[in-house]
Design a protein around this motif. Structure first.
Motif, PDB file in Angstrom:
ATOM      1  N   LEU A  90     -44.880  37.181  81.009  1.00 42.36           N
ATOM      2  CA  LEU A  90     -45.504  36.053  81.707  1.00 42.36           C
ATOM      3  C   LEU A  90     -45.603  36.315  83.207  1.00 42.36           C
ATOM      4  O   LEU A  90     -46.595  35.973  83.850  1.00 42.36           O
ATOM      5  N   LEU A  91     -44.564  36.950  83.761  1.00 38.87           N
ATOM      6  CA  LEU A  91     -44.583  37.267  85.190  1.00 38.87           C
ATOM      7  C   LEU A  91     -45.689  38.272  85.495  1.00 38.87           C
ATOM      8  O   LEU A  91     -46.385  38.165  86.503  1.00 38.87           O
ATOM      9  N   GLU A  92     -45.860  39.271  84.601  1.00 38.06           N
ATOM     10  CA  GLU A  92     -46.822  40.338  84.876  1.00 38.06           C
ATOM     11  C   GLU A  92     -48.255  39.964  84.551  1.00 38.06           C
ATOM     12  O   GLU A  92     -49.181  40.360  85.252  1.00 38.06           O
ATOM     13  N   HIS A  93     -48.441  39.212  83.435  1.00 38.01           N
ATOM     14  CA  HIS A  93     -49.814  38.956  82.982  1.00 38.01           C
ATOM     15  C   HIS A  93     -50.197  37.488  82.986  1.00 38.01           C
ATOM     16  O   HIS A  93     -51.337  37.148  82.680  1.00 38.01           O
ATOM     17  N   GLY A  94     -49.231  36.611  83.261  1.00 34.71           N
ATOM     18  CA  GLY A  94     -49.526  35.179  83.258  1.00 34.71           C
ATOM     19  C   GLY A  94     -49.664  34.609  81.865  1.00 34.71           C
ATOM     20  O   GLY A  94     -49.906  33.412  81.689  1.00 34.71           O
ATOM     21  N   ILE A  95     -49.516  35.492  80.867  1.00 36.47           N
ATOM     22  CA  ILE A  95     -49.692  35.048  79.487  1.00 36.47           C
ATOM     23  C   ILE A  95     -48.851  35.963  78.599  1.00 36.47           C
ATOM     24  O   ILE A  95     -48.626  37.126  78.940  1.00 36.47           O
ATOM     25  N   SER A  96     -48.345  35.440  77.495  1.00 38.33           N
ATOM     26  CA  SER A  96     -47.581  36.278  76.570  1.00 38.33           C
ATOM     27  C   SER A  96     -48.379  36.442  75.288  1.00 38.33           C
ATOM     28  O   SER A  96     -48.718  35.459  74.632  1.00 38.33           O
ATOM     29  N   SER A  97     -48.658  37.693  74.927  1.00 36.96           N
ATOM     30  CA  SER A  97     -49.480  37.930  73.732  1.00 36.96           C
ATOM     31  C   SER A  97     -48.766  37.417  72.481  1.00 36.96           C
ATOM     32  O   SER A  97     -49.393  36.874  71.586  1.00 36.96           O
ATOM     33  N   GLU A  98     -47.450  37.559  72.452  1.00 41.83           N
ATOM     34  CA  GLU A  98     -46.718  37.088  71.272  1.00 41.83           C
ATOM     35  C   GLU A  98     -46.830  35.571  71.123  1.00 41.83           C
ATOM     36  O   GLU A  98     -47.100  35.049  70.039  1.00 41.83           O
ATOM     37  N   VAL A  99     -46.648  34.862  72.233  1.00 43.86           N
ATOM     38  CA  VAL A  99     -46.718  33.401  72.193  1.00 43.86           C
ATOM     39  C   VAL A  99     -48.126  32.952  71.826  1.00 43.86           C
ATOM     40  O   VAL A  99     -48.312  32.041  71.009  1.00 43.86           O
ATOM     41  N   GLU A 100     -49.139  33.614  72.390  1.00 43.94           N
ATOM     42  CA  GLU A 100     -50.530  33.250  72.077  1.00 43.94           C
ATOM     43  C   GLU A 100     -50.824  33.471  70.598  1.00 43.94           C
ATOM     44  O   GLU A 100     -51.480  32.664  69.956  1.00 43.94           O
ATOM     45  N   ARG A 101     -50.341  34.590  70.080  1.00 39.60           N
ATOM     46  CA  ARG A 101     -50.563  34.897  68.669  1.00 39.60           C
ATOM     47  C   ARG A 101     -49.954  33.802  67.787  1.00 39.60           C
ATOM     48  O   ARG A 101     -50.578  33.320  66.853  1.00 39.60           O
ATOM     49  N   VAL A 102     -48.727  33.398  68.107  1.00 37.45           N
ATOM     50  CA  VAL A 102     -48.059  32.336  67.342  1.00 37.45           C
ATOM     51  C   VAL A 102     -48.876  31.051  67.408  1.00 37.45           C
ATOM     52  O   VAL A 102     -49.180  30.426  66.388  1.00 37.45           O
ATOM     53  N   LYS A 103     -49.252  30.669  68.640  1.00 38.45           N
ATOM     54  CA  LYS A 103     -49.940  29.385  68.829  1.00 38.45           C
ATOM     55  C   LYS A 103     -51.268  29.329  68.089  1.00 38.45           C
ATOM     56  O   LYS A 103     -51.712  28.267  67.658  1.00 38.45           O
ATOM     57  N   GLN A 104     -51.929  30.513  67.969  1.00 37.73           N
ATOM     58  CA  GLN A 104     -53.235  30.514  67.312  1.00 37.73           C
ATOM     59  C   GLN A 104     -53.148  30.696  65.795  1.00 37.73           C
ATOM     60  O   GLN A 104     -54.158  30.584  65.112  1.00 37.73           O
ATOM     61  N   SER A 105     -51.935  30.952  65.311  1.00 38.53           N
ATOM     62  CA  SER A 105     -51.832  31.222  63.875  1.00 38.53           C
ATOM     63  C   SER A 105     -51.985  29.939  63.061  1.00 38.53           C
ATOM     64  O   SER A 105     -51.573  28.851  63.464  1.00 38.53           O
ATOM     65  N   GLU A 106     -52.603  30.102  61.877  1.00 38.72           N
ATOM     66  CA  GLU A 106     -52.793  28.970  60.973  1.00 38.72           C
ATOM     67  C   GLU A 106     -51.447  28.394  60.545  1.00 38.72           C
ATOM     68  O   GLU A 106     -51.277  27.184  60.424  1.00 38.72           O
ATOM     69  N   ARG A 107     -50.506  29.282  60.331  1.00 33.91           N
ATOM     70  CA  ARG A 107     -49.170  28.868  59.895  1.00 33.91           C
ATOM     71  C   ARG A 107     -48.523  27.923  60.921  1.00 33.91           C
ATOM     72  O   ARG A 107     -48.078  26.837  60.594  1.00 33.91           O
ATOM     73  N   TYR A 108     -48.484  28.347  62.180  1.00 38.13           N
ATOM     74  CA  TYR A 108     -47.855  27.537  63.235  1.00 38.13           C
ATOM     75  C   TYR A 108     -48.583  26.203  63.397  1.00 38.13           C
ATOM     76  O   TYR A 108     -47.953  25.141  63.442  1.00 38.13           O
ATOM     77  N   GLN A 109     -49.913  26.264  63.450  1.00 34.59           N
ATOM     78  CA  GLN A 109     -50.678  25.035  63.672  1.00 34.59           C
ATOM     79  C   GLN A 109     -50.492  24.040  62.536  1.00 34.59           C
ATOM     80  O   GLN A 109     -50.346  22.839  62.762  1.00 34.59           O
ATOM     81  N   THR A 110     -50.471  24.537  61.309  1.00 31.59           N
ATOM     82  CA  THR A 110     -50.308  23.639  60.167  1.00 31.59           C
ATOM     83  C   THR A 110     -48.894  23.067  60.122  1.00 31.59           C
ATOM     84  O   THR A 110     -48.704  21.862  59.907  1.00 31.59           O
ATOM     85  N   MET A 111     -47.909  23.926  60.347  1.00 33.47           N
ATOM     86  CA  MET A 111     -46.518  23.454  60.329  1.00 33.47           C
ATOM     87  C   MET A 111     -46.287  22.432  61.433  1.00 33.47           C
ATOM     88  O   MET A 111     -45.576  21.449  61.257  1.00 33.47           O
TER      89      MET A 111
END
Ligand code: TTP
Ligand code: MN
Ligand code: MN
Ligand code: MN
Length: 375
Positions: A90-111
């Motif tokens: 987050l410090l280096e890129h302002g965004i975390s690819s792992e967190v973004e992947r989780v947030k966009q996943s169907e599993r996370y959104q449905t749960m």
């Protein structure tokens, strides 16, 4: 609030109940990311990972200033490799690819959607997910899968998923107090939960009720709910009577590490009319088909005898993480058992406490005010 103050990890104690954690802090982008990963771990039943991420987030909430460099994480308690890597990203890129992947996943959104429904926990949400269900519409087409509580949760989903504001909590308090005082003069109604910690909005409103004469409080909730029901204000309710006696005998007060207690209580959905004039029970406008000038609100009522009131107040003020840490501290550092009914040495009766301050003193902890328990 200080902005760029130096973070001194050496001064930060390991348990959240030893720290001051204000509502507003300096590391929101990091804590949001870590809380997302904690939540996602919970959805997969990984309690250990959930707690690790939550502890790391909680540490950042207690810091006197923002993290601007990963080196500041060194020496912080509860900060493992994984959490450090997320902060670095987050410090280096302002965004975390792992967190973004989780947030966009169907599993996370449905749960997230399913567990947001009143009466739906991770187990049920997971079962529905594995059955291929994804949306509220899917659930509405499968009403036989729903119990009465979940059915009410879906019926009032829109109102219940919007925030309850502080002025709405105050309005509900007046309604509840009115009913409580009619049934039991002299009883007190205390706002607990997030609002007591200073939050301006919440997902529900939590009240703790007691009476200065021990025993007078018993059996209060059915009468209060009956009264509210006659006013057309109850959209759903489930009342549980006090079962402290059974609970006490269960293997040294089983609830040693859970938030479950044995108080008389009610989980409800109440109807909050927008203004006193917008509701006309005599005109036959019952709450079952509420007019739109009002709102369904989740309300929790808990009744404690005065001798246990301080423990109930401490237990119901939260945050959930602060409570978990208090119990962990009591057990690991003091060999005592804390729950919402008392503080016990093994095999002994509860230590008496007339206030929350007494409980912190028994535990050898500095008193932390409710506004500083946002761990
Ligand atoms: P919540 O109402 O779930 O949470 P909150 O008030 O902190 O936040 P929100 O704004 O989202 O409502 O719980 C309040 C406290 O009550 C929490 O510290 C845990 C405690 N609690 C119990 O002790 N027993 C229970 O069965 C539940 C549901 C909560
Ligand atoms: Mn201090
Ligand atoms: Mn609450
Ligand atoms: Mn609650």
């Amino acid at each position: 609030l200080p902005t760029r103050s130096q973070v001194d990890p050496g001064s930060l104690p390991a348990y959240a109940c030893q720290r001051h954690t204000p509502l507003n802090h300096h590391n929101l982008c990091f804590t949001e990311a870590l809380e997302t990963l904690a939540e996602a771990a919970g959805f997969e039943g990984s309690q250990g990972r959930l707690i690790s991420f939550r502890r790391a987030a909680s540490v950042l909430r207690a810091l006197p200033g923002p993290i601007t460099n990963v080196s500041q994480l060194r020496g912080l308690p509860c900060f493992g490799d994984h959490s450090s890597r997320i902060v670095q990203e987050l410090l280096e890129h302002g965004i975390s690819s792992e967190v973004e992947r989780v947030k966009q996943s169907e599993r996370y959104q449905t749960m997230k959607l399913f567990t947001q429904i009143f009466g739906v926990g991770v187990k049920t949400a997971d079962k529905w997910y594995r059955e291929g269900l994804r949306t509220l519409e899917d659930l509405q087409g499968q009403t036989r899968k729903l119990n009465r509580q979940q059915e009410a949760g879906i019926r009032h989903f829109e109102d219940l998923s919007s925030s309850v504001w502080r002025h709405e909590a105050d309005a509900i308090q007046r309604v509840v107090e009115e009913a409580v005082w009619q049934v039991l003069p002299g009883a007190s109604v205390t706002l607990t939960g997030g609002f007591r910690r200073g939050k301006l909005q919440g997902h529900d409103v939590d009240f703790l009720i007691t009476h200065p004469v021990e025993g007078q409080e018993a059996g209060l909730i059915p009468k209060v709910m009956g009264l509210l029901e006659s006013q057309g204000l109850v959209l759903y309710q489930h009342t549980q009577s006090n079962h402290y006696q059974d609970f006490k005998d269960l293997e040294h007060k089983v609830s040693q590490s859970t938030a479950i207690d044995a108080y008389e209580r009610c989980f409800s959905i109440l109807w909050l009319p927008k203004s006193p004039t917008s509701f006309h029970p005599e005109a036959g406008e019952g709450p079952k088909e509420p007019s739109r000038d009002g709102k369904a609100v989740r309300v929790d009522l808990v009744v404690a005898p005065i001798s246990q009131f301080a423990f109930a107040l401490l237990g119901w003020t939260g945050s959930q993480h602060f409570e978990r840490e208090l119990r962990r501290f009591s057990r690991a550092e003091k060999q005592m058992l804390l729950n919402s009914h008392g503080l016990y040495h093994p095999e002994k009766e509860s230590l008496p406490a007339a206030s929350e301050e007494d409980i912190f003193t028994h535990l050898g902890l500095e008193y932390i005010a409710p506004e500083q328990r946002n761990a």
